[in-house]
Scaffold this motif. Structure first.
Motif, PDB file in Angstrom:
ATOM      1  N   LYS A 270       8.120   8.450 -11.089  1.00  0.00           N
ATOM      2  CA  LYS A 270       7.016   8.390 -10.470  1.00  0.00           C
ATOM      3  C   LYS A 270       6.278   6.720 -10.518  1.00  0.00           C
ATOM      4  O   LYS A 270       5.686   6.602  -9.431  1.00  0.00           O
ATOM      5  CB  LYS A 270       5.764   9.480 -11.479  1.00  0.00           C
ATOM      6  N   GLN A 271       6.652   6.279 -11.385  1.00  0.00           N
ATOM      7  CA  GLN A 271       5.808   4.793 -11.510  1.00  0.00           C
ATOM      8  C   GLN A 271       6.512   4.138 -10.492  1.00  0.00           C
ATOM      9  O   GLN A 271       5.819   3.191  -9.764  1.00  0.00           O
ATOM     10  CB  GLN A 271       5.971   4.283 -13.147  1.00  0.00           C
ATOM     11  N   ALA A 272       7.745   4.166 -10.448  1.00  0.00           N
ATOM     12  CA  ALA A 272       8.476   3.278  -9.394  1.00  0.00           C
ATOM     13  C   ALA A 272       7.870   3.533  -8.123  1.00  0.00           C
ATOM     14  O   ALA A 272       7.898   2.665  -7.154  1.00  0.00           O
ATOM     15  CB  ALA A 272      10.084   3.280  -9.511  1.00  0.00           C
ATOM     16  N   TRP A 273       7.965   4.982  -7.656  1.00  0.00           N
ATOM     17  CA  TRP A 273       7.749   5.282  -6.303  1.00  0.00           C
ATOM     18  C   TRP A 273       6.245   5.012  -5.872  1.00  0.00           C
ATOM     19  O   TRP A 273       5.877   4.505  -4.903  1.00  0.00           O
ATOM     20  CB  TRP A 273       7.876   6.809  -6.104  1.00  0.00           C
ATOM     21  N   TRP A 274       5.299   5.016  -7.036  1.00  0.00           N
ATOM     22  CA  TRP A 274       4.031   4.872  -6.881  1.00  0.00           C
ATOM     23  C   TRP A 274       3.658   3.359  -6.406  1.00  0.00           C
ATOM     24  O   TRP A 274       3.155   2.770  -5.494  1.00  0.00           O
ATOM     25  CB  TRP A 274       3.121   5.221  -8.034  1.00  0.00           C
ATOM     26  N   VAL A 275       4.432   2.494  -7.315  1.00  0.00           N
ATOM     27  CA  VAL A 275       4.281   1.018  -6.965  1.00  0.00           C
ATOM     28  C   VAL A 275       4.915   0.545  -5.804  1.00  0.00           C
ATOM     29  O   VAL A 275       4.303  -0.045  -5.180  1.00  0.00           O
ATOM     30  CB  VAL A 275       5.236   0.235  -8.231  1.00  0.00           C
ATOM     31  N   THR A 276       6.143   1.320  -5.474  1.00  0.00           N
ATOM     32  CA  THR A 276       6.809   0.733  -4.116  1.00  0.00           C
ATOM     33  C   THR A 276       6.024   1.217  -3.149  1.00  0.00           C
ATOM     34  O   THR A 276       5.673   0.553  -2.081  1.00  0.00           O
ATOM     35  CB  THR A 276       8.031   1.599  -4.024  1.00  0.00           C
ATOM     36  N   PHE A 277       5.430   2.514  -2.954  1.00  0.00           N
ATOM     37  CA  PHE A 277       4.730   3.202  -1.835  1.00  0.00           C
ATOM     38  C   PHE A 277       3.348   2.485  -1.489  1.00  0.00           C
ATOM     39  O   PHE A 277       2.887   2.229  -0.478  1.00  0.00           O
ATOM     40  CB  PHE A 277       4.574   4.643  -1.895  1.00  0.00           C
ATOM     41  N   ILE A 278       2.680   2.119  -2.787  1.00  0.00           N
ATOM     42  CA  ILE A 278       1.271   1.382  -2.681  1.00  0.00           C
ATOM     43  C   ILE A 278       1.447   0.029  -2.273  1.00  0.00           C
ATOM     44  O   ILE A 278       0.770  -0.527  -1.457  1.00  0.00           O
ATOM     45  CB  ILE A 278       0.516   1.465  -4.062  1.00  0.00           C
ATOM     46  N   ALA A 279       2.259  -0.593  -3.242  1.00  0.00           N
ATOM     47  CA  ALA A 279       2.262  -2.139  -2.895  1.00  0.00           C
ATOM     48  C   ALA A 279       3.103  -2.487  -1.753  1.00  0.00           C
ATOM     49  O   ALA A 279       2.552  -3.189  -0.828  1.00  0.00           O
ATOM     50  CB  ALA A 279       2.824  -3.213  -4.125  1.00  0.00           C
ATOM     51  N   ALA A 280       4.396  -2.183  -1.646  1.00  0.00           N
ATOM     52  CA  ALA A 280       5.283  -2.257  -0.408  1.00  0.00           C
ATOM     53  C   ALA A 280       4.735  -1.593   0.818  1.00  0.00           C
ATOM     54  O   ALA A 280       4.754  -2.146   2.076  1.00  0.00           O
ATOM     55  CB  ALA A 280       6.623  -2.043  -0.691  1.00  0.00           C
ATOM     56  N   GLY A 281       4.290  -0.420   0.524  1.00  0.00           N
ATOM     57  CA  GLY A 281       3.558   0.410   1.832  1.00  0.00           C
ATOM     58  C   GLY A 281       2.566  -0.202   2.467  1.00  0.00           C
ATOM     59  O   GLY A 281       2.449  -0.360   3.702  1.00  0.00           O
ATOM     60  N   LEU A 282       1.543  -0.811   1.682  1.00  0.00           N
ATOM     61  CA  LEU A 282       0.209  -1.381   2.284  1.00  0.00           C
ATOM     62  C   LEU A 282       0.784  -2.688   3.000  1.00  0.00           C
ATOM     63  O   LEU A 282       0.373  -2.969   3.929  1.00  0.00           O
ATOM     64  CB  LEU A 282      -0.628  -1.755   1.117  1.00  0.00           C
ATOM     65  N   ASN A 283       1.678  -3.327   2.244  1.00  0.00           N
ATOM     66  CA  ASN A 283       2.291  -4.578   2.910  1.00  0.00           C
ATOM     67  C   ASN A 283       2.931  -4.417   4.089  1.00  0.00           C
ATOM     68  O   ASN A 283       2.660  -5.152   5.328  1.00  0.00           O
ATOM     69  CB  ASN A 283       3.018  -5.510   2.032  1.00  0.00           C
ATOM     70  N   LEU A 284       3.839  -3.185   4.099  1.00  0.00           N
ATOM     71  CA  LEU A 284       4.143  -2.939   5.482  1.00  0.00           C
ATOM     72  C   LEU A 284       3.424  -2.704   6.728  1.00  0.00           C
ATOM     73  O   LEU A 284       3.550  -2.921   7.638  1.00  0.00           O
ATOM     74  CB  LEU A 284       5.397  -1.719   4.988  1.00  0.00           C
ATOM     75  N   LEU A 285       2.266  -1.928   6.122  1.00  0.00           N
ATOM     76  CA  LEU A 285       1.250  -1.474   7.145  1.00  0.00           C
ATOM     77  C   LEU A 285       0.644  -2.393   7.631  1.00  0.00           C
ATOM     78  O   LEU A 285       0.494  -2.754   8.861  1.00  0.00           O
ATOM     79  CB  LEU A 285       0.477  -0.500   6.700  1.00  0.00           C
ATOM     80  N   ILE A 286       0.393  -3.645   6.899  1.00  0.00           N
ATOM     81  CA  ILE A 286      -0.101  -4.924   7.429  1.00  0.00           C
ATOM     82  C   ILE A 286       0.603  -5.680   8.331  1.00  0.00           C
ATOM     83  O   ILE A 286       0.168  -6.097   9.396  1.00  0.00           O
ATOM     84  CB  ILE A 286      -0.838  -5.543   6.139  1.00  0.00           C
ATOM     85  N   LEU A 287       1.789  -5.739   7.907  1.00  0.00           N
ATOM     86  CA  LEU A 287       2.759  -6.489   8.803  1.00  0.00           C
ATOM     87  C   LEU A 287       2.991  -5.884  10.045  1.00  0.00           C
ATOM     88  O   LEU A 287       3.027  -6.578  11.220  1.00  0.00           O
ATOM     89  CB  LEU A 287       4.000  -6.567   8.222  1.00  0.00           C
ATOM     90  N   MET A 288       2.986  -4.285  10.247  1.00  0.00           N
ATOM     91  CA  MET A 288       3.232  -3.795  11.479  1.00  0.00           C
ATOM     92  C   MET A 288       1.829  -3.951  12.489  1.00  0.00           C
ATOM     93  O   MET A 288       2.216  -3.821  13.574  1.00  0.00           O
ATOM     94  CB  MET A 288       3.437  -2.197  11.023  1.00  0.00           C
ATOM     95  N   LEU A 289       0.901  -4.008  11.592  1.00  0.00           N
ATOM     96  CA  LEU A 289      -0.354  -4.152  12.628  1.00  0.00           C
ATOM     97  C   LEU A 289      -0.469  -5.507  13.078  1.00  0.00           C
ATOM     98  O   LEU A 289      -0.971  -5.688  14.060  1.00  0.00           O
ATOM     99  CB  LEU A 289      -1.630  -3.915  11.549  1.00  0.00           C
ATOM    100  N   ILE A 290      -0.070  -6.559  12.276  1.00  0.00           N
ATOM    101  CA  ILE A 290      -0.203  -7.983  12.894  1.00  0.00           C
ATOM    102  C   ILE A 290       0.943  -8.294  13.992  1.00  0.00           C
ATOM    103  O   ILE A 290       0.801  -9.634  14.392  1.00  0.00           O
ATOM    104  CB  ILE A 290      -0.335  -9.049  11.656  1.00  0.00           C
ATOM    105  N   LYS A 291       1.735  -7.744  13.693  1.00  0.00           N
ATOM    106  CA  LYS A 291       3.005  -8.176  14.645  1.00  0.00           C
ATOM    107  C   LYS A 291       2.789  -7.631  15.951  1.00  0.00           C
ATOM    108  O   LYS A 291       2.280  -6.714  16.510  1.00  0.00           O
ATOM    109  CB  LYS A 291       4.359  -7.437  14.099  1.00  0.00           C
TER     110      LYS A 291
END
Length: 291
Positions: A270-291
């Motif tokens: 749970k901790q690994a997935w939450w950190v991955t999906f929140i930290a990496a997921g938000l970063n991924l969303l931002i990258l997809m929006l600015i590309k």
């Protein structure tokens, strides 16, 4: 110098130097851990002496398939690391790296010991926890640089961490799981504080345990190599920054390992997935929006 020659040198450097550096970091871990516990601790070179002693012992197998499977684990890790450090496809390297873990799982399962079996099952749960972050890290590098090749990433003008801070946080978090340190030392423990004790390594035998330890050194250097990839760019000074970051993170891993109690598998995932999906997921969303 020809690029092919550079790649060959990089592969040879990984094959030869990774176990030496891995043993050095292991010795550093033991020494710092001892100081944290107000002990003197062994010399930093102790892991190399231990490996030499293990390889000198008689080869004993609980099951005939053990030696083949543990060697496959080593070879798979070597190929994955060689592909990564030679500037090859990072995504393919991660797939190979993850596949090699399955050979460790089967090595433990054929022993039929309850400790090995439970340890093997927990190793699978650990893989379930950290693999999403590993795969997303490769995707993040591709979105930031436009290539999966590690050579293209280190040749960039800017360090990837400027574009991938969330991916870096997620990767650093799962680093503790991959290195099997507290609070995520589920499948095996480097310290005698766990009910499973050695888990996956309980029934390996001396030489097979030496091969496992050697492979673990290759794994750790591979993971620290990915950490360095976040910092390295075309500026030669960035390599110094990467080395500093590696030592700081490794010290934090030792500190966490010596100051935290093991958590249950469910909480780890749970901790690994939450950190991955929140930290990496938000970063991924931002990258997809600015590309």
């Amino acid at each position: 110098m020809n690029t092919n020659y550079i790649r060959i040198i990089a592969v040879l450097a990984y094959v030869i130097l990774a176990p030496i550096l891995g043993a050095f970091f292991d010795g550093l871990d033991r020494k710092i851990s001892a100081r944290m516990q107000r002990r003197v601790g062994p010399p930093i070179t102790q892991p190399l002496h231990d490996l030499k002693k293990l390889f000198a012992k008689e080869n004993v197998n609980v099951n005939k398939a053990q030696s083949f499977l543990i060697l496959s684990y080593l070879v798979g890790t070597l190929i994955a690391g060689a592909l990564f450090f030679s500037g090859g496809d990072m995504l393919m390297s991660i797939f190979l790296f993850s596949t090699s873990t399955m050979f460790l799982y089967f090595t433990c399962m054929v022993a039929t010991s309850p400790y090995s079996t439970v340890g093997a099952n927990r190793e699978l749960l650990q893989a379930l926890a950290y693999e999403p972050a590993e795969l997303l890290t490769a995707v993040g590098f591709y979105l930031a640089v436009g290539s999966f090749k590690s050579l293209d990433i280190v040749s960039g003008k800017w360090s990837a961490i400027l574009f991938l801070p969330g991916f870096f946080v997620a990767f650093v978090f799962i680093l503790t799981i991959k290195m099997r340190k507290s609070p995520f030392d589920e499948s095996t423990s480097h310290h005698p504080h766990q009910e499973l004790i050695k888990g996956i390594t309980s029934d390996l035998g001396a030489r097979n345990y030496a091969i496992y330890t050697l492979t673990e050194y290759y794994e750790n250097m591979y993971m620290l190599g990915v950490v360095a990839l976040f910092f390295v760019n075309s500026n030669p000074w960035s390599y110094l920054g990467a080395v500093v970051a590696i030592f700081v993170l490794y010290f934090l891993e030792i500190l966490i390992d010596n100051s935290s109690a093991r958590v249950k598998s469910g909480l780890m995932i749970k901790q690994a997935w939450w950190v991955t999906f929140i930290a990496a997921g938000l970063n991924l969303l931002i990258l997809m929006l600015i590309k």
